[in-house]
Design a protein around this motif. Structure first.
Motif, PDB file in Angstrom:
ATOM      1  N   VAL A 128      32.054 -20.162  13.563  1.00  0.00           N
ATOM      2  CA  VAL A 128      33.055 -20.570  12.579  1.00  0.00           C
ATOM      3  C   VAL A 128      32.553 -21.825  11.891  1.00  0.00           C
ATOM      4  O   VAL A 128      32.226 -22.817  12.552  1.00  0.00           O
ATOM      5  N   GLY A 129      32.475 -21.791  10.556  1.00  0.00           N
ATOM      6  CA  GLY A 129      32.042 -22.952   9.798  1.00  0.00           C
ATOM      7  C   GLY A 129      30.707 -22.734   9.113  1.00  0.00           C
ATOM      8  O   GLY A 129      29.918 -21.865   9.517  1.00  0.00           O
ATOM      9  N   ALA A 130      30.459 -23.514   8.066  1.00  0.00           N
ATOM     10  CA  ALA A 130      29.200 -23.413   7.331  1.00  0.00           C
ATOM     11  C   ALA A 130      28.743 -24.777   6.836  1.00  0.00           C
ATOM     12  O   ALA A 130      27.951 -24.876   5.902  1.00  0.00           O
ATOM     13  N   LEU A 191      38.055 -27.463  12.153  1.00  0.00           N
ATOM     14  CA  LEU A 191      39.349 -26.892  12.502  1.00  0.00           C
ATOM     15  C   LEU A 191      39.654 -27.101  13.982  1.00  0.00           C
ATOM     16  O   LEU A 191      38.803 -26.848  14.842  1.00  0.00           O
ATOM     17  N   GLY A 192      40.852 -27.573  14.249  1.00  0.00           N
ATOM     18  CA  GLY A 192      41.227 -27.886  15.621  1.00  0.00           C
ATOM     19  C   GLY A 192      41.085 -29.354  15.953  1.00  0.00           C
ATOM     20  O   GLY A 192      41.607 -29.823  16.974  1.00  0.00           O
ATOM     21  N   MET A 193      40.369 -30.105  15.088  1.00  0.00           N
ATOM     22  CA  MET A 193      40.222 -31.542  15.301  1.00  0.00           C
ATOM     23  C   MET A 193      41.542 -32.237  14.991  1.00  0.00           C
ATOM     24  O   MET A 193      42.311 -31.781  14.144  1.00  0.00           O
ATOM     25  N   LYS A 194      41.794 -33.333  15.677  1.00  0.00           N
ATOM     26  CA  LYS A 194      42.986 -34.124  15.414  1.00  0.00           C
ATOM     27  C   LYS A 194      43.063 -34.473  13.934  1.00  0.00           C
ATOM     28  O   LYS A 194      42.100 -34.964  13.349  1.00  0.00           O
ATOM     29  N   GLY A 195      44.199 -34.170  13.310  1.00  0.00           N
ATOM     30  CA  GLY A 195      44.376 -34.450  11.894  1.00  0.00           C
ATOM     31  C   GLY A 195      43.953 -33.317  10.982  1.00  0.00           C
ATOM     32  O   GLY A 195      44.166 -33.393   9.769  1.00  0.00           O
ATOM     33  N   GLN A 196      43.359 -32.266  11.541  1.00  0.00           N
ATOM     34  CA  GLN A 196      42.922 -31.113  10.757  1.00  0.00           C
ATOM     35  C   GLN A 196      43.787 -29.899  11.097  1.00  0.00           C
ATOM     36  O   GLN A 196      44.523 -29.899  12.082  1.00  0.00           O
ATOM     37  N   TYR A 213      32.611 -21.816  22.823  1.00  0.00           N
ATOM     38  CA  TYR A 213      31.991 -23.143  22.697  1.00  0.00           C
ATOM     39  C   TYR A 213      32.622 -23.819  21.479  1.00  0.00           C
ATOM     40  O   TYR A 213      32.448 -23.377  20.354  1.00  0.00           O
ATOM     41  N   ASP A 214      33.355 -24.893  21.715  1.00  0.00           N
ATOM     42  CA  ASP A 214      34.025 -25.611  20.623  1.00  0.00           C
ATOM     43  C   ASP A 214      33.362 -26.969  20.454  1.00  0.00           C
ATOM     44  O   ASP A 214      33.378 -27.795  21.367  1.00  0.00           O
ATOM     45  N   LEU A 215      32.790 -27.220  19.286  1.00  0.00           N
ATOM     46  CA  LEU A 215      32.110 -28.485  19.043  1.00  0.00           C
ATOM     47  C   LEU A 215      33.079 -29.644  18.822  1.00  0.00           C
ATOM     48  O   LEU A 215      32.685 -30.805  18.878  1.00  0.00           O
TER      49      LEU A 215
END
Length: 272
Positions: A128-130, A191-196, A213-215
């Motif tokens: 997920v993400g680019a 996505l999933g980060m505090k504030g996002q 695996y979540d970065l």
């Protein structure tokens, strides 16, 4: 600024969530190195001025670079390792012996370290993400010859271009699309980060041996990892990559290898 002590920083927007100062200060103290490491909030339109100011400060050893500067920073520093052409994003800037500022990337190695013993060759992966972090992940995946890679991103064209860039076979999908089963599922977005916004995905069809695996590391236990744990899936949190990439950066900044034998103590500190 730092009582003439050598120092390094982490820059980003936002930046308050960063745990990098905890890590680097822990290692500095363990090694008895008289130096400092701190947060510095840099907005996108302030990046050029920040680099220009630090270039003139002889005490500044470099900085870690986080969202949203990993791509833009490449325009302000030299690239002796060809990072722009390979990974396409920088997460570390440092001062060379001649005083020049150069950029590199420690994310790829930091990402790979926790999964180095997992046989992923030929296995399918979902990412997920680019952005900058995702590009480091894709670079690492291309080096271990994984199978099909599915990238989930708002901009499908950008994601498709990354598959081509790194020589990966697979597909690009929009958020909310059904994605195929995989051996490894990686959230390399904010996505999933505090504030996002939260990362909304359905893990039900993933196989029991998938690694999630979540970065993201703020919070440590993201909604994604909570959902994976509820299914008893193997999970890796963002601290694993954070510590791994920080170890490489620390040696670049301060000239010594970090005392990794204290990782258990460090992790407890980060989770406190």
């Amino acid at each position: 600024m730092t009582d003439n002590l050598p120092y390094a920083e982490v820059i980003g927007d936002p930046i308050a969530q960063s745990k990098s100062p905890i890590i680097h200060k822990f290692w500095l103290e363990k090694l008895g190195i008289k130096a400092d490491y701190r947060l510095f909030h840099v907005k996108p339109d302030e990046l050029a001025d920040y680099i220009a100011a630090r270039r003139k400060d002889p005490d500044w050893q470099g900085c870690n670079v986080t969202i949203p500067h990993k791509l833009a920073v490449m325009d302000h520093v030299s690239d002796p390792g060809g990072v722009r052409a390979s990974i396409g994003a920088m997460n570390t800037v440092a001062r060379a012996e001649n005083g020049d500022l150069f950029g590199t990337n420690t994310d790829a190695g930091g990402f790979f370290a926790p999964i180095a013993d997992v046989p992923l060759a030929g296995q399918d992966v979902v990412v997920v993400g680019a952005g900058g972090a995702a590009q480091a992940v894709l670079f690492a995946l291309s080096r271990i010859e994984v199978g099909s890679v599915t990238i989930i991103n708002r901009n499908v064209l950008k994601a498709s271009a990354l598959l081509a860039r790194f020589g990966l076979k697979g597909q690009a999908l929009e958020h909310g699309s059904a994605f195929p089963p995989a051996r490894l599922f990686v959230n390399a977005s904010a996505l999933g980060m505090k504030g996002q916004d939260e990362l909304v995905v359905n893990l039900d069809h993933l196989p029991d041996d998938v690694i999630v695996y979540d970065l993201v590391y703020a919070p440590i236990k993201t909604k994604l990892l909570q959902a994976a744990s509820a299914r008893n899936l193997e999970t890796i949190d963002g601290l694993a990559m954070l510590i791994g990439q920080a170890a490489v950066a620390f040696e670049i900044f301060f000239g010594q290898s970090p005392p990794l034998e204290h990782d258990d103590e460090l992790r407890k500190l980060l989770l406190a």
